[in-house]
Design a protein around this motif. Structure first.
Motif, PDB file in Angstrom:
ATOM      1  N   ARG A   1      -8.705   8.978   1.353  1.00 47.94           N
ATOM      2  CA  ARG A   1      -7.416   9.656   1.171  1.00 47.94           C
ATOM      3  C   ARG A   1      -7.400  11.005   1.900  1.00 47.94           C
ATOM      4  NH1 ARG A   1      -8.147   7.176  -3.686  1.00 47.94           N
ATOM      5  NH2 ARG A   1      -8.980   8.989  -4.760  1.00 47.94           N
TER       6      ARG A   1
ATOM      7  N   LEU B   1      -2.664  11.724   9.306  1.00 43.56           N
ATOM      8  CA  LEU B   1      -1.516  10.845   9.535  1.00 43.56           C
ATOM      9  C   LEU B   1      -0.167  11.509   9.319  1.00 43.56           C
ATOM     10  CD1 LEU B   1      -2.696   7.363   8.287  1.00 43.56           C
ATOM     11  CD2 LEU B   1      -2.725   8.330  10.573  1.00 43.56           C
TER      12      LEU B   1
ATOM     13  N   ARG C   1       0.537   4.364  -2.761  1.00 44.75           N
ATOM     14  CA  ARG C   1       0.338   5.791  -2.476  1.00 44.75           C
ATOM     15  C   ARG C   1       1.455   6.627  -3.097  1.00 44.75           C
ATOM     16  NH1 ARG C   1      -1.482   3.428   2.151  1.00 44.75           N
ATOM     17  NH2 ARG C   1       0.450   3.684   3.316  1.00 44.75           N
TER      18      ARG C   1
ATOM     19  N   PRO D   1      -2.976   3.850   7.465  1.00 47.29           N
ATOM     20  CA  PRO D   1      -2.766   4.575   6.204  1.00 47.29           C
ATOM     21  C   PRO D   1      -3.489   3.984   4.999  1.00 47.29           C
ATOM     22  CG  PRO D   1      -0.661   4.115   7.306  1.00 47.29           C
ATOM     23  CD  PRO D   1      -1.710   3.316   8.012  1.00 47.29           C
ATOM     24  N   ASP D   2      -3.793   2.706   5.022  1.00 49.97           N
ATOM     25  CA  ASP D   2      -4.361   2.120   3.801  1.00 49.97           C
ATOM     26  C   ASP D   2      -5.836   2.478   3.633  1.00 49.97           C
ATOM     27  OD1 ASP D   2      -4.831   0.233   6.069  1.00 49.97           O
ATOM     28  OD2 ASP D   2      -5.979  -0.796   4.506  1.00 49.97           O
ATOM     29  N   GLU D   3      -6.237   2.588   2.383  1.00 50.73           N
ATOM     30  CA  GLU D   3      -7.596   3.044   2.059  1.00 50.73           C
ATOM     31  C   GLU D   3      -8.675   2.099   2.552  1.00 50.73           C
ATOM     32  OE1 GLU D   3      -6.512   5.293  -2.005  1.00 50.73           O
ATOM     33  OE2 GLU D   3      -8.080   3.799  -2.174  1.00 50.73           O
TER      34      GLU D   3
ATOM     35  N   THR E   1      -6.624  10.192   5.486  1.00 51.02           N
ATOM     36  CA  THR E   1      -5.196   9.874   5.636  1.00 51.02           C
ATOM     37  C   THR E   1      -4.370  11.145   5.701  1.00 51.02           C
ATOM     38  OG1 THR E   1      -5.474   7.804   4.426  1.00 51.02           O
ATOM     39  CG2 THR E   1      -3.232   8.687   4.554  1.00 51.02           C
TER      40      THR E   1
ATOM     41  N   ASP F   1       0.832  -1.211   0.000  1.00 52.97           N
ATOM     42  CA  ASP F   1       0.000   0.000   0.000  1.00 52.97           C
ATOM     43  C   ASP F   1       0.866   1.260   0.000  1.00 52.97           C
ATOM     44  OD1 ASP F   1       0.576  -0.979   2.737  1.00 52.97           O
ATOM     45  OD2 ASP F   1      -0.535   0.793   3.402  1.00 52.97           O
TER      46      ASP F   1
ATOM     47  N   GLU G   1      -6.068   2.833  -4.181  1.00 52.41           N
ATOM     48  CA  GLU G   1      -4.936   1.949  -3.878  1.00 52.41           C
ATOM     49  C   GLU G   1      -5.072   0.557  -4.485  1.00 52.41           C
ATOM     50  OE1 GLU G   1      -3.890   3.797   0.398  1.00 52.41           O
ATOM     51  OE2 GLU G   1      -4.205   1.649   0.374  1.00 52.41           O
TER      52      GLU G   1
END
Lengths: 199, 199
Positions: free
Chosen positions: B34, B41, A34, B74-76, B37, A30, A76
Motif C-alpha cells: 500500500r 500511483l 481500497r 494498483p492492486d496489492e 501504491t 480491488d 485487499e
C-alpha cells in the motif's frame, strides 16, 4: 456522519469470482476494496461515523456502516472476501428487499438514482469529486455532506444527469485514484473538526 | 525528488511466501504494497519524481525509483509479486552488492542507519512522520525532503536514536496508516508546487 458513494461500472454481480485475480476476473473490485479501506480504517480502529455506498452497475447497492462494521482488515484480499459475500447475498433480490451480509454490510437491488434520491430525502448534499471542481480546502461544506465518485471509468451520461446539480469538489491539481480522494476528504474534515485549519 | 523511507519490522527476507496470505505468512508485506501504491500511483500514471525505500528488518534495503519503475499496478497482490521478486534477488547479497530486480527496483544488504547516512550525504533532510509532530500544513519543508515512517510497529529504540534529530511532522489529529500519510504528504506538496495553498 460522513457518506461516500462509489459508482462501480465493472464489479461482479455474482459472488463466484476468485480472490486471486481482483483486477481481472473480479472486474476491478480491488478499487472498491481500497475505497473501503480508506473510508473506514484508522491506524487503530474503524471510523464509526462513516457510511460507504457502492452502486454497482446500476443493479446492486452495497452499504457499509462504520457503526456496525466488523471483519474489515487493511488488506485487499480479505476486504474482497467481505464484498464477495455481500454480492452473493444480493443475487436474486427483488425490488425493496434488503439482505444482511456480515455485520455492518447490507445489500439490495437498486441504482445510483435510488442512492441520490435517498440522500435528498435525508437532507444530505451530494458533492461530486472531480478534477474541475472547487478546491476542497477552500470549500464550505454543508453538515452531513455526501461525496460521490466514480471508479476507473468516467460517469455514464445518465449518471452524470443525476449528478448534474451537485457541487463539484477537487482535492488538488493531480488526477488521483478514488480511494486517495477519500483519504483526502477525511483528512480535511478531521482537521476542520479538530479546529486545526486556519481561518 | 520526493523520498519516502518505510521501516518494516516484519516483512520476509526470503521470497518464498504466498501471495494469498500477505498479512499473515508474508509478514504484513501488504503494508509495504500500500505504501508503494500511494508513493507512486496517480490516476493515470506513475509519479516519476519519487524514490521509495523499504528498510526491512535492518538487513535488506529495497529501493523503488519512479523514473524507471515498471509493472506497478494498483492492486496489492501484483505489487507483492514485485516485492517478492526483489526480496528473492536480495537473499544472500554481501555488503556493498546491489542487485537489480524488475525495472526501477534494486535491492541490497543494509539497514536504516545506511539509509539515513545516505540521505545526509545527499543533503536531504529526513522528517519523521508521527502524531506528535508539527502539522504538515504549517511546516516549512526543505527542498528534497525525505519522509520516514514505520510500519504497524513503533520504531525500535535503536531506530529512534538514528532519527532523534529529525524534525517531526504530523498529518492531522487522527492516527492514520502509513500509506495514508504518504497520500497526504503528496497532496500537500502537490498543492504547494501548484501554488494552490494560501499564503
Amino acid at each position: 456522519m460522513r457518506t461516500f458513494v462509489v459508482v462501480s461500472h465493472t464489479a461482479p454481480l455474482e459472488g463466484d469470482f476468485s480472490l486471486s485475480d481482483l483486477p481481472g476476473g473480479a472486474g476491478r473490485i480491488d478499487i472498491l476494496c481500497r475505497c473501503a479501506t480508506e473510508a473506514f480504517l484508522l491506524s487503530h480502529g474503524i471510523r464509526k461515523d462513516v457510511r460507504l455506498i457502492f452502486a454497482i452497475r446500476d443493479q446492486l447497492i452495497i452499504t457499509l456502516e462504520g457503526a456496525w462494521l466488523r471483519h474489515l482488515n487493511p488488506d485487499e484480499r480479505s476486504t474482497a472476501a467481505l464484498l464477495r459475500k455481500a454480492i452473493s447475498r444480493g443475487a436474486g433480490l427483488g425490488p425493496g428487499e434488503v439482505a444482511r451480509s456480515t455485520s455492518g454490510i447490507t445489500v439490495r437491488a437498486g441504482g445510483l438514482n435510488d442512492v441520490i434520491a435517498e440522500l435528498g430525502e435525508a437532507g444530505r448534499q451530494p458533492y461530486l469529486l472531480e478534477e474541475e471542481g472547487l478546491l476542497l480546502r477552500r470549500a464550505e461544506l454543508t453538515p452531513g455532506a455526501a461525496f460521490v465518485l466514480s471508479d476507473h471509468r468516467d460517469f455514464e451520461p445518465e449518471e452524470r444527469a443525476l449528478l448534474d446539480t451537485c457541487p463539484r469538489l477537487s482535492v488538488g491539481p493531480r488526477s488521483l485514484h478514488g480511494h486517495q480522494c477519500i483519504t483526502l476528504v477525511h483528512s480535511e474534515l478531521d482537521l476542520r473538526e479538530a479546529g486545526w485549519t486556519d481561518g
